[in-house]
Design an enzyme around this catalytic site. Structure first.
Site, PDB file in Angstrom:
ATOM      1  N   CYS A 122       0.831  -1.215   0.000  1.00  8.83           N
ATOM      2  CA  CYS A 122       0.000   0.000   0.000  1.00  8.83           C
ATOM      3  C   CYS A 122       0.863   1.262   0.000  1.00  8.83           C
ATOM      4  O   CYS A 122       0.348   2.368  -0.110  1.00  8.83           O
ATOM      5  CB  CYS A 122      -0.910   0.041   1.218  1.00  8.83           C
ATOM      6  SG  CYS A 122      -2.103  -1.276   1.209  1.00  8.83           S
ATOM      7  N   ASP A 162       2.855   2.359   2.531  1.00 11.68           N
ATOM      8  CA  ASP A 162       3.049   3.001   3.838  1.00 11.68           C
ATOM      9  C   ASP A 162       3.309   1.950   4.920  1.00 11.68           C
ATOM     10  O   ASP A 162       2.489   1.052   5.099  1.00 11.68           O
ATOM     11  CB  ASP A 162       1.760   3.720   4.285  1.00 11.68           C
ATOM     12  CG  ASP A 162       1.557   5.045   3.578  1.00 11.68           C
ATOM     13  OD1 ASP A 162       2.460   5.873   3.633  1.00 11.68           O
ATOM     14  OD2 ASP A 162       0.476   5.219   2.991  1.00 11.68           O
ATOM     15  N   CYS A 180       5.158   8.325   2.139  1.00 14.28           N
ATOM     16  CA  CYS A 180       5.233   9.623   1.487  1.00 14.28           C
ATOM     17  C   CYS A 180       5.659  10.715   2.479  1.00 14.28           C
ATOM     18  O   CYS A 180       5.823  10.457   3.667  1.00 14.28           O
ATOM     19  CB  CYS A 180       3.889   9.967   0.869  1.00 14.28           C
ATOM     20  SG  CYS A 180       2.570  10.063   2.093  1.00 14.28           S
ATOM     21  N   CYS A 209      -2.566   8.806   6.333  1.00 10.91           N
ATOM     22  CA  CYS A 209      -1.238   8.798   6.979  1.00 10.91           C
ATOM     23  C   CYS A 209      -1.379   9.123   8.462  1.00 10.91           C
ATOM     24  O   CYS A 209      -0.710   8.524   9.307  1.00 10.91           O
ATOM     25  CB  CYS A 209      -0.315   9.829   6.346  1.00 10.91           C
ATOM     26  SG  CYS A 209       0.033   9.516   4.620  1.00 10.91           S
TER      27      CYS A 209
END
Lengths: 123, 396
Positions: A33, A35, A58, A102
């Protein structure tokens, strides 16, 4: 798209790394994914005295890791369990809609690290 | 340190060439007539549009009445696919396209599937080349169109379009190529390529944004995408973007006249960059082919253990503008469909960065970018939990 606070936290993140013999570790997300967040906590008398992170992700994932670890330092575990992703987002001056996940990861990583601490303590 | 301002995203768009701007300005200030008007203002405008059409037709070895101006590459792609599908829907409904097309093609194809068209995808190998042998087994008597881009926007693969077109024609299917990344960079002679339709764009070759063209070989039916007035021989409604069309033709003319020298210069930058990056950054993969089968401007790398967007912003902080995958997909969190089609694992596809160089980049900028990239990747890997687990024995 990113606020200045996000870019600053990405450029100069705090609490990168590991804690020797951490009291709690929370690892969430998966590489497919894009992350993965790992948060390690030092907890003394139910107070978080240190927090470190390592993140694959990211700029927003790195910025939220930095901010969330900063926020929980000094908190009791019960206070840290109440930390929501919305608070982390607020502290970063907002996140683009597609990056909110996130901050959810950061909240989950902290919760998981505290659960880990509690289960170790119960043993 | 002084903030740098280095543009290495020319596959996304390019700066407008000053010579192009000079040519465009009169068509916005003095010759502002509607090219459809009958009076002298209109006649002056249409004269410019006709010249632009002639220029582009000559470059691609077509007739002027085979060139249709559009709002850009995306419209040309949409129109080619949908326009052919709708024009021939009563006789043929099988369409074959490559899986590494631009979203303008893939999204249109998906929509046509809902209308009952049968969409089949070509196979591509690990460098992005379409599988011609397999394509021979895919074409059928009811195949209407075979479509693949001439050069891939993300990994730079230059496709065997001539051979693809021959296979398409063996079953009387039409051959389409999206030459948005190729025109002005490679030779784009429609007769040599053997294609029946070809889409083009202006802003990738130092021309203005918002203008492109579709080549449609005479004798081919194509339904309208945009209905309106009598513009573009009634095939594409909407007031002609006169200055845009003039700018596009001038940009294409300049690109064509300087094509060989620009190719050599930009390919030199690319090769220097690729060589230096491969020497100084471990655990990376160059996506796409090497040498002449790769677009001269393109260098696309995947970096193990780290994510592409964070690399993009590391470079951004140092004043270097690049792209993570395709700029068009930057709003999505899905890894690049192109890299997945090439067989990359999802995590590696997430960690990719595209550098695309231009005629204004310098060797000094290339060397600076290598340094910044090396340091940025090291910093991000030091933060990555994957690097510790998977990389500690490999990476010193």
């Amino acid at each position: 798209m990113y606020s200045e606070k996000v870019m600053e936290a990405f450029a100069n993140p705090k609490n990168v790394g590991e804690i020797e013999n951490p009291d709690g570790v929370g690892r969430v997300g998966n590489a497919s994914c894009g992350d993965i967040m790992e948060i390690q906590l030092r907890i003394e008398n139910d107070i978080i005295t240190d927090a470190k992170f390592r993140t694959f992700g990211c700029a927003a994932a790195i910025a939220t890791s930095s901010t969330a670890t900063e926020m929980v330092k000094g908190m009791t575990v019960d206070e840290a369990l109440k930390l929501t992703n919305a608070k982390v987002v607020e502290c970063l001056g907002g996140l683009p809609a597609q990056k909110i996940h996130c901050s959810v990861l950061a909240e989950e990583a902290i919760k998981k690290a505290i659960e880990d601490y509690k289960s170790k303590k119960a043993r | 340190m002084e903030k740098r301002n280095i543009y290495m995203d020319h596959a996304a768009t390019t700066p407008l060439d000053k010579r192009v701007l000079d040519k465009m300005i009169p068509y916005m200030t003095e010759i502002y007539g509607n090219a459809n008007s009958q009076h002298f203002f209109g006649r002056d405008a249409v004269k410019g549009v006709d010249e632009a059409r002639d220029t582009i037709a000559k470059i691609i070895n077509a007739k002027p009445n085979e060139i249709y101006f559009t709002s850009g590459g995306t419209e040309a792609d949409n129109w080619a696919l949908r326009g052919i599908a709708h024009a021939y829907k009563d006789s043929k409904k099988h369409i074959i396209i490559s899986p590494i097309e631009h979203a303008a093609m893939l999204s249109t194809a998906k929509d046509l599937a809902k209308e009952g068209f049968e969409i089949e995808y070509m196979k591509v190998d690990s460098e992005g080349f379409i599988d011609l042998e397999h394509l021979k087994t895919q074409v059928r008597d009811d195949t209407l169109l075979v479509a693949c881009m001439l050069a891939n926007n993300e990994v730079g693969t230059i496709e065997p379009i001539k051979e693809m077109a021959e296979i398409a024609h063996s079953k009387k299917a039409f051959a389409f190529t999206d030459a948005v990344q190729a025109c002005g960079v490679l030779k784009t002679d429609v007769k040599e390529l053997g294609v029946d339709l070809m889409s083009m764009s202006s802003h990738k070759i130092y021309g203005p944004k918002g203008v492109g063209a579709l080549y449609v070989r005479n004798g081919i039916k194509i339904s309208n995408l945009i209905f309106g007035g009598h513009q573009e021989r009634t095939k594409r409604g909407g007031t002609t973007n006169v200055a845009g069309v003039i700018g596009f033709a001038e940009a294409f003319r300049i690109a064509e006249s300087e094509r060989e020298q620009n190719y050599k210069y930009v390919a030199g930058l690319r090769d220097r960059f690729i060589e230096k990056v491969e020497k100084s950054v471990p655990y990376i993969k160059l996506n796409g082919p090497r040498g002449e089968k790769r677009l001269p401007a393109n260098a696309d790398f995947s970096f193990e253990y780290i994510e592409g967007e964070s690399i993009l912003f590391s470079l951004d902080l140092a004043g270097i503008a690049v792209s993570s995958g395709s700029a068009c997909s930057s709003g999505s969190l899905e890894p690049s469909h192109v890299l997945l089609a090439l067989g990359l694992k999802e995590e590696l596809a997430h960690g990719s960065i595209r550098f695309s160089f231009g005629k204004h980049n310098t060797i000094e900028e290339i060397d600076y970018a290598v340094e910044v990239l090396k340091n940025g990747v090291e910093r991000l890997r030091a933060m990555s939990p994957l690097f510790k687990i998977e990389g500690e024995n490999k990476y010193v």
